[in-house]
Design an enzyme around this catalytic site. Structure first.
Site, short mmCIF file in Angstrom:
data_model
loop_
_atom_site.label_atom_id
_atom_site.label_comp_id
_atom_site.label_asym_id
_atom_site.label_seq_id
_atom_site.Cartn_x
_atom_site.Cartn_y
_atom_site.Cartn_z
N GLN A 9 0.84 -1.20 0.00
CA GLN A 9 0.00 0.00 0.00
C GLN A 9 0.87 1.25 0.00
OE1 GLN A 9 -2.84 -0.10 3.15
NE2 GLN A 9 -3.57 1.98 2.83
N SER A 87 4.54 -6.05 2.92
CA SER A 87 3.23 -5.87 3.56
C SER A 87 2.13 -6.50 2.72
CB SER A 87 2.99 -4.38 3.82
OG SER A 87 1.83 -4.17 4.58
N LEU A 88 1.23 -5.70 2.16
CA LEU A 88 0.21 -6.22 1.25
C LEU A 88 0.85 -7.08 0.15
CD1 LEU A 88 -2.52 -6.23 -0.38
CD2 LEU A 88 -1.65 -4.16 -1.47
N ARG A 112 -8.67 -8.09 4.25
CA ARG A 112 -7.59 -7.40 4.95
C ARG A 112 -7.76 -5.88 4.84
NH1 ARG A 112 -2.17 -5.42 3.88
NH2 ARG A 112 -0.64 -6.13 5.42
N HIS A 194 0.98 -2.22 10.98
CA HIS A 194 2.06 -3.07 11.51
C HIS A 194 2.45 -2.67 12.93
CE1 HIS A 194 2.39 -5.10 7.69
NE2 HIS A 194 2.41 -3.93 7.09
N GLN A 243 1.67 -10.72 10.84
CA GLN A 243 2.20 -9.60 10.05
C GLN A 243 1.49 -8.28 10.34
OE1 GLN A 243 0.78 -8.20 6.49
NE2 GLN A 243 2.43 -9.07 5.24
#
Length: 391
Positions: A9, A87-88, A112, A194, A243
């Site tokens: 993102q 991440s994503l 998510r 996070h 995560q």
């Protein structure tokens, strides 16, 4: 060896799908829309930057563009020996490696995005990039702020992202400057990703993860949580859930990939954030990107490099810029043309046959070196039909 990387993102931008509309890989958009129950084409073509800043929109849109880019490079024969996503982007990596199928990937990314959007609305949070300071000193700044602020991303040497309550992020940023940071830059995000602020999202996502089948990857996938190469299926349910509230160890992942023999990183998806982090982290490695069809030929040329040594190409590098795969544009029965084209030179646009009622034409001029589908064979969309040499 080549590693495919996938952005997270923040890499999205308005109109990022427009370059792909006329490419065969655009067909994935319809599949994604069906799986998500949303008009993904609208996100990729019409949504403005403000709309795309919403987590539920940016994550789905970024994931789909990464999948389009992946599909496009595999159509021309570019292969990888490993995967890693930020991440994503870890979800993109898992779909690319075959750990999760595409429809489940869309479903997980959608859930998510929704979960993180809700969590961000429930708990006011923000993020900031700290530039020019060692990791341990950034961690020290967060500890000295003595509040809800944590390291969220270890992106590259001298580039660490902190996140938490706005006042605490500001306080930690001020301390970081006192410790020698060159710059502290607020990021235009709507949450403290996070960090423990995502705990409610973690609970919601766990339910969706529990309904997902995880398979053994075709090549190692490097995990955000521990930067380790994962070669099995069992660990991913816990890793994806963890995560959300743990820092992304991207710099450590890049170091581990280099230690494991990767020398070329190809970022698939919008933007070039990961390309930049790899250049800062692994200066001896080659860092490339594909976020539009125009990038593909340039990547092919770069990957071809000097002549291959007598020992042969490394895994993931068996590629020559003169070779191209022609793939099926649809699913159905393949019927070649009556002309025997094997070993003959053909112009771009030459008709090679039909899959059902759909024409199969070569996008390139060259010599037909072989057919990979036979008359009467049932093929799937994107399945190789023929290969040719362009020079």
């Amino acid at each position: 060896m080549i590693c495919f990387t996938y952005p997270g993102q923040g890499s999205q931008k308005a109109g990022m799908g427009s370059a792909w509309v006329d490419h065969p890989s655009w067909e994935l958009v319809a599949e994604a829309s069906e799986a998500a129950g949303r008009d993904v084409a609208q996100l990729l073509l019409e949504a403005d930057d403000d709309e795309l800043r919403h987590t539920r929109n940016s994550q789905l849109a970024t994931f789909v563009v990464s999948m389009i880019s992946l599909d496009a490079v595999t159509r021309v024969g570019i292969e990888t020996a490993g995967h890693a996503g930020h991440s994503l982007g870890e979800y993109s990596a898992l779909v690319a490696a075959g750990v999760v199928d595409f429809h489940d990937g869309v479903r997980l990314v959608s859930e998510r995005g929704e979960a993180m959007q809700v969590a961000a609305e429930e708990q006011d949070g923000t993020m900031a990039a700290v530039m020019g300071l060692d990791d341990d000193l950034v961690e020290q700044a967060c500890e000295q702020a003595d509040g809800d602020v944590w390291v969220a991303n270890y992106n590259a040497p001298g580039q660490v992202v902190i996140a938490g309550a706005p006042a605490m992020v500001e306080a930690a940023g001020a301390i970081a400057k006192e410790l020698g940071a060159k710059r502290v830059m607020a990021l235009p995000v709507g949450g403290a990703f996070h960090t423990p602020f995502m705990a409610s999202a973690k609970d919601r996502l766990q339910k969706a993860i529990g309904k997902t089948e995880f398979r053994v990857p075709d090549h190692p996938v490097y995990a955000n949580v521990d930067a380790a190469a994962q070669t099995g299926a069992q660990a991913w349910a816990d890793l994806l859930n963890t995560q959300l509230t743990s820092p992304v160890r991207w710099r450590q992942s890049v170091h581990n990939m280099c230690d494991d023999g990767f020398t070329t990183f190809v970022e698939l998806g919008p933007g070039a954030v990961l390309t930049g982090t790899v250049k800062r982290t692994a200066k001896d490695c080659k860092s490339l990107k594909v976020n539009a069809p125009a990038d593909i030929d340039a990547v092919l040329e770069e990957l071809a490099g000097p002549p291959v040594a007598a020992g042969g190409p490394l895994e993931g590098e068996a590629l020559f810029t003169t070779e191209r795969l022609v793939v099926s544009p649809a699913a159905g029965i393949f019927q070649p043309t009556e002309d025997n084209l094997l070993g003959t030179g053909v112009p771009a646009g030459q008709l090679l046959g039909h899959v059902g009622e759909t024409e199969v034409r070569t996008p390139w001029a060259g010599m037909i070196m072989g057919f990979l589908a036979v008359e009467g064979e049932r093929v799937t969309a994107s399945q190789p039909i023929a290969w040719l040499r362009t020079s």
